[in-house]
Write a protein that holds these residues in place. Structure first.
Motif, PDB file in Angstrom:
ATOM      1  N   ARG A  29       0.540  -1.060  -0.054  1.00  0.00           N
ATOM      2  CA  ARG A  29      -0.240  -0.532  -0.033  1.00  0.00           C
ATOM      3  C   ARG A  29       1.139   1.075   0.237  1.00  0.00           C
ATOM      4  NH1 ARG A  29      -2.374  -0.206   5.400  1.00  0.00           N
ATOM      5  NH2 ARG A  29      -3.570  -2.311   4.132  1.00  0.00           N
ATOM      6  N   ARG A  30       1.838   1.123   0.745  1.00  0.00           N
ATOM      7  CA  ARG A  30       2.310   2.028   1.116  1.00  0.00           C
ATOM      8  C   ARG A  30       3.302   2.393  -0.711  1.00  0.00           C
ATOM      9  NH1 ARG A  30       8.185   2.362   2.798  1.00  0.00           N
ATOM     10  NH2 ARG A  30       8.556   5.190   3.015  1.00  0.00           N
ATOM     11  N   ALA A  31       3.789   1.532  -1.145  1.00  0.00           N
ATOM     12  CA  ALA A  31       4.718   2.225  -2.308  1.00  0.00           C
ATOM     13  C   ALA A  31       3.883   2.440  -3.732  1.00  0.00           C
ATOM     14  CB  ALA A  31       5.437   1.268  -2.418  1.00  0.00           C
ATOM     15  N   LEU A  32       3.047   0.907  -3.545  1.00  0.00           N
ATOM     16  CA  LEU A  32       1.860   1.546  -4.735  1.00  0.00           C
ATOM     17  C   LEU A  32       0.912   2.306  -4.192  1.00  0.00           C
ATOM     18  CD1 LEU A  32       2.400  -2.506  -6.109  1.00  0.00           C
ATOM     19  CD2 LEU A  32       4.201  -0.156  -6.057  1.00  0.00           C
ATOM     20  N   GLY A  33      -0.078   2.264  -3.343  1.00  0.00           N
ATOM     21  CA  GLY A  33      -0.729   3.016  -3.663  1.00  0.00           C
ATOM     22  C   GLY A  33      -1.987   2.611  -3.228  1.00  0.00           C
TER      23      GLY A  33
END
Lengths: 844, 353
Positions: free
Chosen positions: A454-458
């Motif tokens: 979630r943090r890297a790719l959204g």
């Protein structure tokens, strides 16, 4: 890397995928397909597929497998033959000139028919005898009295390769009547392999990606080596000198090989991928390298065995760095002088090959070779890279080794190559494999959570979905509670650990999941502190002002030569020693240093355009480069501009020939500095590039901001100018800090009517005009709203060595309407002070 | 006397009727309304008339004077109208002759487009950060996750500057990209508050250098604009959204983009942003080399090593970066096929912008 679709099919089922689909998947997945060459398979019907496409499709009905049953002489031509041929339906007599059919001429009915590619009347092919690729349609004709309407094809005619000397002899499994496209129709994708994808410089590597990107199964090669004879255990030994340079070395042996050409399908694949077919043994090493990505090297075992110390002594293969100056003749016949960073593969008698790059001539496989010692090893990629560059030896092996081949591939490559050698040469693989593996690389272990994705790719991707995406690329994954534990497969050198490893894994997840499926969002992060860039804003303001003054901006190369810059000095003047920032690898002598003068750059451009325009007004703003005591040079910003040619552009009814002079240039300088709201003064200046009497310095707070003037006549001679050139060279580092930070003060405007008046005074020629004006202003005080010099006049009447300066004065008060008496009072004071202090005389 | 006045009136009106220009009209005014004209003479002869005649003649004389003045005014207006009509009918300029040239200055096309890019980025919150042209190997390569002898160095042919050598290679280079500015900016900002570095949103414009021959397709120097965003919640989705927004601002609201995987050592994941060819609308043409797509910029999430080297903890911060070539955009837009025009500074090229 070239990727033939037919070869790709060995490892992944391509059902329902077009060539374009595959190219698209690879391109989106980070392996850009640069072009597609069709050799048989149908070309795409529509144009808007997004790829560069060329090549030829084979008509199913007109280009088929056929068999030649007899080769008969031509009645009227020695170099032609008439072949009895069966195309699966009909028997034909076909005329050919193929040299590789001569040996069969006159042998009568052949015992074993020759399988060939046969093109019927109306088929479209490349002209085998034309330069380059020229399409031609097969037409009925008569050659030397014999009718011809069809042909037996070469590779060039089918668009497979450049080969056109002989016709193709297909392998035995080809069945007459089969459309050739079904038997071996192909297309080759040119795939760009980025440095992080060294693992994909092989068909299996790309197949793994295609399988992962399409969600299909990867079909790894399944085979078994039948071994026979004495084991090589104990007969061959490996000694690795430096595991950091050579982490693994493996050896296998195959006996009783027969050196001969490879089967046709092997040759065709090699040629389609850009390699020459040489012999079954050499082809097997190349084929396996392209198939799996592991470069291999074959030695003539008997040459090595003959050199050992005694009959029972083992063959010892060792690796070590070369002695400085040591020599090795590589198999291209060149004797190479080595350095101590080059790694060698040796036996007890000496060096055998330049490790990972090229074999030596002595132990090369020859037509007489019967036993092969096969090497599959791993090397330090930086060392290989340096050595290949040092000896200028780019090869398919060094290309791979210098990008990093995982040592885990050695064993698989060795076994597979022995398998192909046995298949194609009739040899027997010896039992046993010698494997020295002193330095296995640690396989990266990474742990990720759903929050990392979630943090890297959204986006939300569940860990079990991430697991299945990664497993397609052969990552070993284990889902424990809320964590996915991932082990990189033993083919990858590009996966790190810790935060780097997480980023590496995120890229793989995103790539296989599909970048196009990740939704576009707007940043939710807070806006950073606003700092602006005042220095740049000021520079941009200078650019705008100069353009508003009618000047054209130019941007020139930063690279120049001292000779070009020395043109700024008068012809034959002594050149002062100037230190430059020098390039170590310039592209040309005239581009070997970084410029120190922007004026030189501008004058070059004036010269280049001198004959293209009746007037020029050019400026450049940018850095010059000054060597310093620090590691990096200083890069001060400067501004230079130049004008030349006519003051006014000609029109159809005005042809004013007046050329620009010093005061046109000064007007531009003043225009710039006024617009920047700088208070400056001007003083005569001496500068080698300028005319000694027509050069001024701009002074502010006692410091020079730059010089301008008419170029020295002896400097003008260095250039091919048409008219005199006036130029300015300004120091922005000095000018820009002087600009008012908040805004310059603006004078109020009086509501009361002005009193206008002219006065003319006669002064000594040597008296600078600005002193007269300064005194007028000082005396006039607040009431003197403006002073404008409107005439400078010299005549006999006035007297030699004298000049008349005429000023238009405007008196205006903020308190009320001025009377003539008020104005006369000021005027009298001004005249009196001019007379007393500057020895001026009022001109009546 | 009254009869004489009738005569005077009739003669004057008759002679006025044939007048066509202002000069003759003025002569008529002097002759018929001047001090010594017949009508005025009547007034001066009033004294010679009898008491009875005087009012009659006086009244009549006034009538004649008023009538002649009125007739004159009407005629004057008519003559002026006629003269204006004549001049309007005859004074015809050749409006196709060129005007006299007004001097006009211009910015170099590269500057013009650079400003356009930076203006759009500024509206999106990106502030301009400028850095030096001559860089250390450390900043240009090593701190950007490109160690010595790394294969990625082959992607960027480098000009080396004569300087102290380290392990046989030069330690100073002409920057091959504006990316070293990323490190300089991150280090500068993180130094202001090392425990809690501020977020970043900057644009890095500047001249970059590649060791190539100068041909129609390759140059030794070119401008690059790079963008860098660092923050605590920056995602790959943000990268896509921001850059698609930029493309629509730069090339029109209809601009379609696609992101495909690519590799840069200083970003991961990395991507190439293509835009549907604005010349052919994606059908394939010479401008897009028949691919239907134009490569507009390279981009990616800032590599953790790069964040770390800049003083930003990659476990807390993430970011994205992108780089584009403004000259290439000009070439695409104006269908220019020779990159040498830019630094050749031929006035005939520059004057077209």
């Amino acid at each position: 890397m070239k990727l033939p679709i037919s070869w790709l099919k060995d490892f992944v089922d391509l059902k329902d995928l077009t060539v374009i689909d595959i190219a698209d998947k690879l391109t989106m997945g980070g392996m850009e397909v640069e072009d597609i060459r069709f050799a048989g398979l149908p070309l795409p019907e529509r144009d808007d597929h997004g790829f560069k496409v060329n090549g030829i499709a084979w008509d199913r009905d007109k280009i088929v497998v056929a068999e030649i049953t007899a080769v008969n002489p031509h009645p009227n031509a020695d170099r032609l033959t008439l072949c009895e041929l069966f195309d699966g339906q009909i028997h034909h007599t076909v005329l050919t000139g193929a040299p590789n059919l001569y040996p069969f001429k006159g042998l009568g009915q052949l015992e074993k028919p020759i399988k060939v590619a046969y093109a019927k009347e109306g088929a479209t092919l490349y002209d085998g005898h034309a330069e380059g690729l020229v399409l031609a349609t097969l037409k009925r004709t008569k050659i030397r009295g014999v009718e011809s309407y069809s042909m037996v094809c070469s590779e060039k005619e089918l668009g497979i390769s450049e080969e056109h000397e002989g016709v193709i002899f297909l392998d035995d499994d080809a069945v007459a009547g089969t459309p050739l496209v079904d038997y071996m129709g192909d297309a080759v994708l040119e795939v760009k392999i980025n440095p992080n994808m060294a693992r994909n410089t092989s068909i299996l590597g790309l197949a793994r990606e295609v399988a992962a990107l399409t969600g299909r199964a990867l079909k790894k090669p399944v085979y078994e080596n039948q071994v026979k004879g004495e084991s090589i255990e104990g007969r061959i030994k490996i000694e690795i000198g430096n595991p950091a340079l050579n982490p693994r070395f493996t050896i296998g042996l195959i006996r009783n090989v027969e050196i001969k050409p490879s089967p046709y399908w092997v040759q065709r694949r090699l040629r389609m991928i850009g390699m020459r077919a040489i012999s079954n043994i050499v082809d097997a090493t190349n084929y396996t390298m392209f198939e799996l990505g592991e470069p291999l090297h074959a030695f003539d075992y008997n040459v090595l065995a003959a050199r050992v110390a005694g009959p029972s002594a083992p063959v010892v293969i060792s690796t070590r760095t070369a002695q400085p100056g040591e020599k090795l003749t590589t198999l291209d016949g060149q004797e190479r002088t080595l350095s101590d960073s080059n790694v060698l593969v040796c036996d007890s008698a000496g060096a055998l090959s330049l490790a990972g790059i090229m074999g030596g001539a002595e132990s090369e496989v020859s037509p007489k070779t019967t036993d092969i010692l096969l090497e599959a090893a791993a090397w330090n990629f930086i060392n290989i890279r340096k050595t290949a560059n040092q000896h200028n030896l780019p090869s398919e092996a060094s290309y791979r080794f210098s990008r990093g081949v995982h040592p885990g591939l050695c064993l698989e490559g060795l076994k597979r190559c022995l398998y192909w050698m046995a298949q194609w040469s009739g040899g027997q693989v010896a039992p046993g494999i010698i494997d020295e593996y002193p330095l296995p690389p640690k396989q990266a272990v990474i742990e990720i959570r759903a929050s990392d994705i979630r943090r890297a790719l959204g986006i939300e991707i569940a860990l079990n979905e991430a697991k299945s995406l990664l497993e397609r690329l052969e990552f070993e994954c284990e889902l424990v509670n809320n964590e996915l534990r991932i082990i990189a497969p033993p083919i990858r050198m590009d996966i790190g650990e810790g935060v780097v490893g997480v980023a590496d894994i995120m890229e793989e997840i995103a790539r296989i999941y599909g970048y196009e499926r990740i939704p576009e969002t707007r940043m939710a992060d807070p806006l950073p502190p606003q700092r602006g860039n005042p220095a740049l804003e000021r520079e941009e303001r200078v650019r705008d002002i100069l353009a508003s003054l009618g000047m054209q901006e130019i941007i020139t190369h930063r690279f120049t030569s001292p000779e070009i810059e020395n043109r700024l000095l008068p012809k034959n003047a002594a050149v002062p020693p100037i230190d430059y920032v020098r390039l170590a690898n310039p592209i040309a002598p005239e581009k070997r240093v970084l410029r120190r003068s922007l004026l030189a750059s501008v004058l070059n451009v004036v010269e280049r355009n001198a004959r293209l325009s009746e007037s020029l007004s050019l400026f450049e703003l940018g850095s010059v480069f000054v060597p310093s005591d620090e590691l990096l040079p200083r890069e001060p910003r400067r501004l230079a501009f130049a004008i030349t040619g006519k003051r006014f552009e000609s029109a159809w009814d005005t042809r004013i020939g007046v050329k620009v002079d010093f005061y046109d240039l000064k007007g531009l300088v003043e225009g710039l500095l006024d617009a920047l709201h700088l208070e400056v003064s001007y003083a005569p200046a001496v500068h080698p590039s300028f005319h000694p009497g027509k050069c001024a310095a701009i002074i502010a707070n006692g410091a020079s901001l730059g010089v301008f003037g008419e170029l020295h006549p002896l400097v003008q001679e260095n250039y091919d100018f048409v008219s005199p050139v006036l130029a300015a060279d300004l120091d922005l580092e000095a000018i820009l800090p002087l600009l008012p930070a908040l805004g310059h003060p603006v004078r109020p405007v009086s509501e009361f009517p002005p009193v206008l008046e002219d006065i003319a005074v006669i002064v000594e020629e040597s008296l600078p005009a600005d002193r007269v004006e300064a005194l007028i202003r000082q005396t006039g005080g607040k009431t003197l709203a403006s002073v404008r010099l409107f005439d400078v006049f010299r005549s006999e009447q006035i007297g030699a060595g004298k000049k008349s300066l005429a000023y238009a004065l405007t008196y205006q008060s903020f308190d009320g309407t001025l009377t003539d008496k008020d104005a006369a009072g000021i005027r009298t004071r001004i005249i009196r002070r001019l007379e007393n202090e500057l020895d001026a005389k009022l001109r009546s | 006397m009254l009869e004489k006045l009738n005569e005077i009136e009739q003669e004057a009106l008759a002679s006025l009727a044939v007048i066509e220009d202002e000069a003759a009209l003025e002569a008529w005014r002097v002759a018929n309304l001047g001090r010594s004209s017949p009508a005025m003479n009547v007034f001066s002869q009033m004294g010679t008339l009898s008491k009875e005649e005087r009012p009659l003649v006086g009244q009549r004389a006034n009538q004649v004077k008023v009538a002649l003045e009125k007739a004159f005014a009407e005629k004057l207006e008519a003559v002026k109208q006629a003269a204006l009509a004549k001049s309007l009918a005859t004074e015809q300029l050749d409006v196709t002759l060129p005007g006299r040239p007004a001097p006009r200055g211009r910015l170099h096309p590269a500057t013009q487009n650079l400003r356009r890019v930076l203006d759009i980025l500024a509206e999106m919150g990106f502030q301009v950060y400028t850095a030096r042209d001559v860089e250390s190997d450390e900043y240009n390569f090593q701190l950007l996750n490109i160690p010595p002898h790394h294969p990625a160095r082959e992607m960027q042919d480098t000009f080396y500057v004569e300087s102290a050598q380290k392990e046989g290679s030069y330690s100073v280079v002409m920057r091959t990209h504006t990316s070293p500015g990323q490190i300089r900016a991150m280090r500068e900002f993180s130094a202001t508050n090392p425990q809690n570095p501020p977020p970043i949103r900057i644009a890095l414009p500047g001249m970059c250098y590649r060791f190539e021959q100068i041909t129609a397709r390759s140059e030794v120097q070119f401008n690059q604009v790079e963008g860098l965003v660092v923050g605590e919640s920056i995602t790959f989705g943000d990268l896509k959204g921001t850059l698609s927004d930029f493309a629509r601002r730069m090339f029109g609201q209809h601009a379609r983009t696609r992101f495909r995987s690519d590799h840069f050592p200083f970003t991961e994941p990395s991507a190439e942003m293509d835009m549907e060819c604005f010349v052919c609308g994606g059908k394939g043409c010479p401008v897009c080399k028949k691919s239907g797509w134009l490569e507009i910029l390279g981009c990616g999430m800032v590599h953790p090593t790069v964040l770390q080297n800049g003083g930003y903890d990659p476990r807390r911060y993430s970011g994205f970066a992108f780089g584009m070539g403004p000259e290439r955009q000009i070439m695409l837009r104006h269908k220019i096929n020779d990159i040498r025009y830019f630094w050749g500074n031929d006035i005939r090229f520059l004057e077209q912008f």
